[in-house]
Design a protein around this motif. Structure first.
Motif, PDB file in Angstrom:
ATOM      1  N   LEU A 112      19.279  -1.055 -37.558  1.00 28.44           N
ATOM      2  CA  LEU A 112      19.524   0.029 -38.520  1.00 28.44           C
ATOM      3  C   LEU A 112      19.439   1.403 -37.855  1.00 28.44           C
ATOM      4  O   LEU A 112      20.243   2.289 -38.144  1.00 28.44           O
ATOM      5  CB  LEU A 112      18.501  -0.035 -39.666  1.00 28.44           C
ATOM      6  CG  LEU A 112      18.669  -1.170 -40.670  1.00 28.44           C
ATOM      7  CD1 LEU A 112      17.481  -1.194 -41.641  1.00 28.44           C
ATOM      8  CD2 LEU A 112      19.976  -1.025 -41.447  1.00 28.44           C
ATOM      9  N   THR A 113      18.462   1.559 -36.965  1.00 28.90           N
ATOM     10  CA  THR A 113      18.249   2.898 -36.411  1.00 28.90           C
ATOM     11  C   THR A 113      19.094   3.177 -35.166  1.00 28.90           C
ATOM     12  O   THR A 113      19.620   4.273 -35.015  1.00 28.90           O
ATOM     13  CB  THR A 113      16.756   3.123 -36.080  1.00 28.90           C
ATOM     14  OG1 THR A 113      16.292   2.042 -35.257  1.00 28.90           O
ATOM     15  CG2 THR A 113      15.915   3.190 -37.339  1.00 28.90           C
ATOM     16  N   THR A 114      19.285   2.154 -34.300  1.00 30.28           N
ATOM     17  CA  THR A 114      20.053   2.461 -33.081  1.00 30.28           C
ATOM     18  C   THR A 114      21.536   2.147 -33.220  1.00 30.28           C
ATOM     19  O   THR A 114      22.374   2.890 -32.728  1.00 30.28           O
ATOM     20  CB  THR A 114      19.505   1.703 -31.851  1.00 30.28           C
ATOM     21  OG1 THR A 114      19.717   0.303 -32.051  1.00 30.28           O
ATOM     22  CG2 THR A 114      18.034   1.984 -31.635  1.00 30.28           C
ATOM     23  N   LYS A 115      21.881   1.063 -33.905  1.00 23.42           N
ATOM     24  CA  LYS A 115      23.307   0.692 -33.976  1.00 23.42           C
ATOM     25  C   LYS A 115      24.005   1.351 -35.158  1.00 23.42           C
ATOM     26  O   LYS A 115      25.190   1.660 -35.098  1.00 23.42           O
ATOM     27  CB  LYS A 115      23.472  -0.828 -34.072  1.00 23.42           C
ATOM     28  CG  LYS A 115      22.924  -1.585 -32.884  1.00 23.42           C
ATOM     29  CD  LYS A 115      23.752  -1.332 -31.643  1.00 23.42           C
ATOM     30  CE  LYS A 115      23.043  -1.878 -30.406  1.00 23.42           C
ATOM     31  NZ  LYS A 115      23.721  -1.500 -29.168  1.00 23.42           N
ATOM     32  N   LEU A 116      23.293   1.522 -36.261  1.00 18.34           N
ATOM     33  CA  LEU A 116      23.924   2.151 -37.429  1.00 18.34           C
ATOM     34  C   LEU A 116      23.540   3.630 -37.549  1.00 18.34           C
ATOM     35  O   LEU A 116      24.146   4.373 -38.310  1.00 18.34           O
ATOM     36  CB  LEU A 116      23.556   1.402 -38.721  1.00 18.34           C
ATOM     37  CG  LEU A 116      23.954  -0.069 -38.783  1.00 18.34           C
ATOM     38  CD1 LEU A 116      23.732  -0.631 -40.186  1.00 18.34           C
ATOM     39  CD2 LEU A 116      25.407  -0.288 -38.363  1.00 18.34           C
ATOM     40  N   GLY A 117      22.522   4.020 -36.818  1.00 20.73           N
ATOM     41  CA  GLY A 117      22.176   5.438 -36.781  1.00 20.73           C
ATOM     42  C   GLY A 117      21.457   5.973 -38.007  1.00 20.73           C
ATOM     43  O   GLY A 117      21.463   7.179 -38.266  1.00 20.73           O
ATOM     44  N   PHE A 118      20.821   5.089 -38.788  1.00 18.59           N
ATOM     45  CA  PHE A 118      19.996   5.597 -39.895  1.00 18.59           C
ATOM     46  C   PHE A 118      18.712   6.169 -39.310  1.00 18.59           C
ATOM     47  O   PHE A 118      18.173   5.650 -38.325  1.00 18.59           O
ATOM     48  CB  PHE A 118      19.641   4.477 -40.880  1.00 18.59           C
ATOM     49  CG  PHE A 118      20.796   4.038 -41.733  1.00 18.59           C
ATOM     50  CD1 PHE A 118      21.340   4.889 -42.691  1.00 18.59           C
ATOM     51  CD2 PHE A 118      21.347   2.776 -41.584  1.00 18.59           C
ATOM     52  CE1 PHE A 118      22.410   4.473 -43.483  1.00 18.59           C
ATOM     53  CE2 PHE A 118      22.423   2.357 -42.377  1.00 18.59           C
ATOM     54  CZ  PHE A 118      22.950   3.215 -43.323  1.00 18.59           C
ATOM     55  N   SER A 119      18.202   7.210 -39.940  1.00 24.66           N
ATOM     56  CA  SER A 119      16.928   7.756 -39.502  1.00 24.66           C
ATOM     57  C   SER A 119      15.808   6.929 -40.143  1.00 24.66           C
ATOM     58  O   SER A 119      15.924   6.533 -41.305  1.00 24.66           O
ATOM     59  CB  SER A 119      16.840   9.217 -39.948  1.00 24.66           C
ATOM     60  OG  SER A 119      15.515   9.525 -40.285  1.00 24.66           O
ATOM     61  N   PRO A 120      14.727   6.661 -39.404  1.00 27.64           N
ATOM     62  CA  PRO A 120      13.622   5.897 -40.000  1.00 27.64           C
ATOM     63  C   PRO A 120      13.122   6.547 -41.290  1.00 27.64           C
ATOM     64  O   PRO A 120      12.625   5.859 -42.187  1.00 27.64           O
ATOM     65  CB  PRO A 120      12.537   5.918 -38.925  1.00 27.64           C
ATOM     66  CG  PRO A 120      13.265   6.182 -37.653  1.00 27.64           C
ATOM     67  CD  PRO A 120      14.461   7.008 -38.002  1.00 27.64           C
ATOM     68  N   ASP A 121      13.280   7.878 -41.397  1.00 29.57           N
ATOM     69  CA  ASP A 121      12.827   8.576 -42.612  1.00 29.57           C
ATOM     70  C   ASP A 121      13.628   8.185 -43.846  1.00 29.57           C
ATOM     71  O   ASP A 121      13.191   8.398 -44.975  1.00 29.57           O
ATOM     72  CB  ASP A 121      12.964  10.098 -42.445  1.00 29.57           C
ATOM     73  CG  ASP A 121      12.102  10.589 -41.310  1.00 29.57           C
ATOM     74  OD1 ASP A 121      11.164   9.848 -40.925  1.00 29.57           O
ATOM     75  OD2 ASP A 121      12.386  11.684 -40.796  1.00 29.57           O
ATOM     76  N   GLN A 122      14.835   7.662 -43.633  1.00 32.60           N
ATOM     77  CA  GLN A 122      15.675   7.277 -44.784  1.00 32.60           C
ATOM     78  C   GLN A 122      15.294   5.914 -45.326  1.00 32.60           C
ATOM     79  O   GLN A 122      15.810   5.490 -46.351  1.00 32.60           O
ATOM     80  CB  GLN A 122      17.155   7.199 -44.356  1.00 32.60           C
ATOM     81  CG  GLN A 122      17.831   8.525 -44.105  1.00 32.60           C
ATOM     82  CD  GLN A 122      19.239   8.284 -43.578  1.00 32.60           C
ATOM     83  OE1 GLN A 122      19.432   8.012 -42.390  1.00 32.60           O
ATOM     84  NE2 GLN A 122      20.234   8.376 -44.448  1.00 32.60           N
ATOM     85  N   LEU A 123      14.436   5.199 -44.603  1.00 24.22           N
ATOM     86  CA  LEU A 123      14.140   3.808 -44.967  1.00 24.22           C
ATOM     87  C   LEU A 123      12.931   3.668 -45.879  1.00 24.22           C
ATOM     88  O   LEU A 123      11.878   4.261 -45.645  1.00 24.22           O
ATOM     89  CB  LEU A 123      13.828   3.005 -43.706  1.00 24.22           C
ATOM     90  CG  LEU A 123      14.984   2.452 -42.884  1.00 24.22           C
ATOM     91  CD1 LEU A 123      14.433   1.686 -41.690  1.00 24.22           C
ATOM     92  CD2 LEU A 123      15.843   1.533 -43.742  1.00 24.22           C
ATOM     93  N   SER A 124      13.103   2.872 -46.929  1.00 24.39           N
ATOM     94  CA  SER A 124      11.979   2.397 -47.736  1.00 24.39           C
ATOM     95  C   SER A 124      12.085   0.885 -47.743  1.00 24.39           C
ATOM     96  O   SER A 124      13.189   0.344 -47.729  1.00 24.39           O
ATOM     97  CB  SER A 124      12.076   2.904 -49.172  1.00 24.39           C
ATOM     98  OG  SER A 124      11.822   4.293 -49.215  1.00 24.39           O
ATOM     99  N   VAL A 125      10.954   0.189 -47.743  1.00 25.28           N
ATOM    100  CA  VAL A 125      11.023  -1.267 -47.714  1.00 25.28           C
ATOM    101  C   VAL A 125      10.129  -1.864 -48.792  1.00 25.28           C
ATOM    102  O   VAL A 125       9.216  -1.212 -49.304  1.00 25.28           O
ATOM    103  CB  VAL A 125      10.619  -1.831 -46.324  1.00 25.28           C
ATOM    104  CG1 VAL A 125      11.501  -1.276 -45.231  1.00 25.28           C
ATOM    105  CG2 VAL A 125       9.154  -1.548 -46.024  1.00 25.28           C
ATOM    106  N   THR A 126      10.422  -3.123 -49.126  1.00 22.60           N
ATOM    107  CA  THR A 126       9.589  -3.830 -50.088  1.00 22.60           C
ATOM    108  C   THR A 126       9.092  -5.118 -49.438  1.00 22.60           C
ATOM    109  O   THR A 126       9.767  -5.678 -48.568  1.00 22.60           O
ATOM    110  CB  THR A 126      10.380  -4.197 -51.351  1.00 22.60           C
ATOM    111  OG1 THR A 126      11.456  -5.068 -50.980  1.00 22.60           O
ATOM    112  CG2 THR A 126      10.945  -2.971 -52.032  1.00 22.60           C
TER     113      THR A 126
END
Ligand code: SER
Length: 621
Positions: A112-126
């Motif tokens: 998610l963070t290196t290949k798709l370029g999402f910032s870890p700050d955008q992530l919420s998990v359950t």
């Protein structure tokens, strides 16, 4: 974020997991082969169940990655909003008793963070909140292990939500089988919370679920209990359409490159234009006056349903054609809804094959079956579209007569009885009566319609017993009886041949039922006789057929064979025939098996490789 196309996303995903030791395997057919519990493949795990259970080693190894075509029609009525789709592609990586939580979560995060370029700050998990009490039966602990791994990757506890089974448990895909807690990843769109309780899983659209890692440590057995599987599998699923949507910043999946050619074709056929303020209008002479929201919804429904119908009709396994029962009925409903909304947009008849062609072109390089089977798919679409258009034409003419009469008498409401007659006698969908009434400035007595519908159903139950003695049923009664007979036949085949004799298709006319099922060879005379005998015994026992509305999950928990697989707790109808059969099904069915009279298999023949076909009739006693 990297603005990847679907092609780029598939490739990036498969390559990434290949670099982590996974073998790339091809996805399975959208029509399940060996799973009697679902009509369509709803998740990547269906074809992998024997390997997940450890019944046999997978030839490609213990780490696999694939793209799976999935059909989920439980939410068909919700299609038209910005998010629901009845067909989607799911990217998956699999551990068959190989790696577990640590690797699965870490790789998801890395991708998610290196290949798709999402910032870890955008992530919420359950993660799974656990259930029951320690030491007591049925206790399953909270998945603190998964939470700790997320924290270790830098996701703060404030963005790790612990949720119950309905949110964070996956599977089994069918009645029994591998399942377990999952951890789901959501992208926070940055919109404000809709309420204090707003959290991942809230439908307001703030959090979009993008990936699901399932940790299959449990098996749900035939008694409905969760027992340790004795293996630790991983099943992950990332939706292609949704991810491409998030990456591109498109407002909805229908605005992505995936749907672009399909939407463009619909707009051209319908003459949809975007006017200055961004509103959609149908600009064609004689086109109905639709507001922008209607146009938006109709073109989405046409696009979604045509994509799903094209994939089903072109499936390499074949066998599903528009019909009245099971998978065939689902397909019919998809096509007919597309036709209805296409018609609402003012698209000229004969459009469904044209759209199938556009869809096939878009996917040809990924799914060659869409090209190989396109000719037959187009022919099937054309025939079904014609049939339905004839029904609609007749219904519309009747409606216009009714409206004229009412106006002549200065009345403004269509009675429930009349609306019911349009529906029952002319097959005119009730929604169309509502829509046409609205345009004609008339109201419809909806309660009266429901009442007439209910009375009719009661009446047909009580009269059918008498009518069949006199041999006077109308077509719909015979079809209903044959439909119940089909459930009995399916159950009998399971008893005589075993659980691999699975439904592949079903078609009912007023004369006979036709049932296709997986079986490698000709049935012996003895097997045919035994099947027939079982069905006749069940008929003679006079077993009540009961019906209840429940959720897919509950129905499965009761051991039902499911028509639509979905994890969203949709309302479904469950038909139970005593201890003989339990199927999620749209009905209708008779009230008691006695109403079938007697059952006879007329023919047992080959349908296609590995698929047998039975034709059977019912008769008066
Ligand atoms: N089976 C899980 C799902 O469908 C993960 O692949 O979400």
């Amino acid at each position: 974020m990297k603005n990847l196309t679907a092609d780029e996303l598939r490739e990036t995903y498969l390559k990434f997991f290949e670099s982590k030791g996974h073998a790339i395997i091809s996805g399975a057919s959208v029509i399940p082969e060996n799973d009697p519990t679902v009509l369509f493949t709803t998740a990547g795990m269906h074809p992998l169940v024997p390997y997940l259970m450890g019944e046999m080693p997978h030839p490609a190894g213990t780490r696999l990655t694939d793209v799976q075509k999935c059909v989920r029609t439980g939410d068909i009525d919700a299609v038209g909003d910005s998010a629901h789709l009845t067909f989607f592609e799911m990217l998956g990586n699999w551990s068959l008793n190989d790696y577990f939580k640590k690797e699965a979560i870490s790789w998801s995060f890395e991708f998610l963070t290196t290949k798709l370029g999402f910032s870890p700050d955008q992530l919420s998990v359950t993660v799974f909140a656990g259930e029951g009490k320690e030491g007591e039966d049925g206790y399953i602990p909270a998945d603190e292990e998964a939470a700790a791994i997320w924290r270790g990757l830098g996701i703060p506890d404030s963005r790790i939500y612990r949720l119950p089974r309905e949110d964070n448990w996956w599977g089994p895909a069918g009645t029994t089988g591998p399942c377990g807690p999952d951890t789901e990843m959501f992208i926070d769109t940055g919109r404000p919370k809709c309420s204090d309780g707003c959290r991942p899983g809230c439908p307001c659209g703030k959090y979009i679920e993008i990936w699901n890692d399932v940790f299959m440590q449990y098996n749900k057995n035939a008694e409905g209990r969760y027992e340790p599987l004795g293996r630790h599998n991983v099943d992950t699923g990332m939706g292609v359409e949704r991810t491409v949507c998030m990456l591109s910043g498109a407002p909805t999946v229908y605005d992505t490159e995936i749907f672009a050619p399909i939407m463009a074709a619909i707009d051209e056929l319908a003459g949809v234009k975007r006017v200055e303020n961004g509103e959609l209008r149908v600009e064609r002479e004689g086109a109905a006056t639709l507001n922008s929201a209607d146009v938006l919804k109709a073109r989405r429904i046409v696009a979604d349903h045509m994509r799903t119908a094209t994939f089903i009709l072109c499936d390499p396994k074949g066998g599903v054609k528009p019909g009245n029962v099971g998978a065939n009925y689902v397909l019919r409903r998809l096509i007919r809804r597309a036709v209805r909304y296409g018609r609402q947009l003012g698209i000229a008849p004969g459009f469904t094959p044209k759209l199938a062609e556009v869809i096939a072109q878009k996917y040809a390089h990924v799914y060659p079956e869409l090209v190989a089977n396109l000719a037959q798919c187009k022919a099937d679409l054309e025939a079904e579209e014609n049939r339905f258009n004839q029904t609609l034409d007749k219904g519309e003419a009747m409606f216009n007569k009714v409206a004229e009469q009412l106006k002549l008498h200065g009345q403004t409401q269509i009675s429930g009885k009349t609306a019911f007659k349009l529906y029952d006698t002319f097959g005119f969908p009730f929604e169309m009566t509502l829509e046409m009434a609205d345009k004609a400035g008339l109201s419809v007595d909806k309660d009266g319609f429901d009442e007439a519908n209910r009375k009719h159903q009661e009446l047909s139950r009580t009269t059918s017993a008498g009518a069949f003695k006199a041999g006077l049923q109308d077509n719909s009664e015979v079809v209903t009886r044959l439909h119940t007979a089909t459930h009995l036949l399916h159950a009998a085949l399971h008893k005589v041949l075993g659980p691999t004799a699975n439904q592949k298709g079903s078609n009912i006319t007023a004369e006979r039922l036709r049932f296709d099922f997986t079986w490698p060879e000709k049935m012996t005379d003895q097997q045919i006789a035994e099947t027939e005998k079982l069905v006749n015994e069940w008929i003679a026992r006079g077993i009540d057929v009961t019906k209840k509305v429940t959720t897919v999950e509950d129905a499965k928990a009761e051991g039902a064979m499911a028509l639509f697989g979905s994890k969203y707790g949709d309302q479904v109808t469950l038909y139970t025939i005593g201890d003989v059969s339990k199927e999620i099904c749209c009905g209708p069915h008779v009230a008691n098996t006695k109403e079938l009279g007697s059952f006879k298999i007329q023919k047992e023949q080959s349908s296609s490789a590995g698929v047998r076909r039975i034709k059977a009739v019912i008769g008066n006693m």
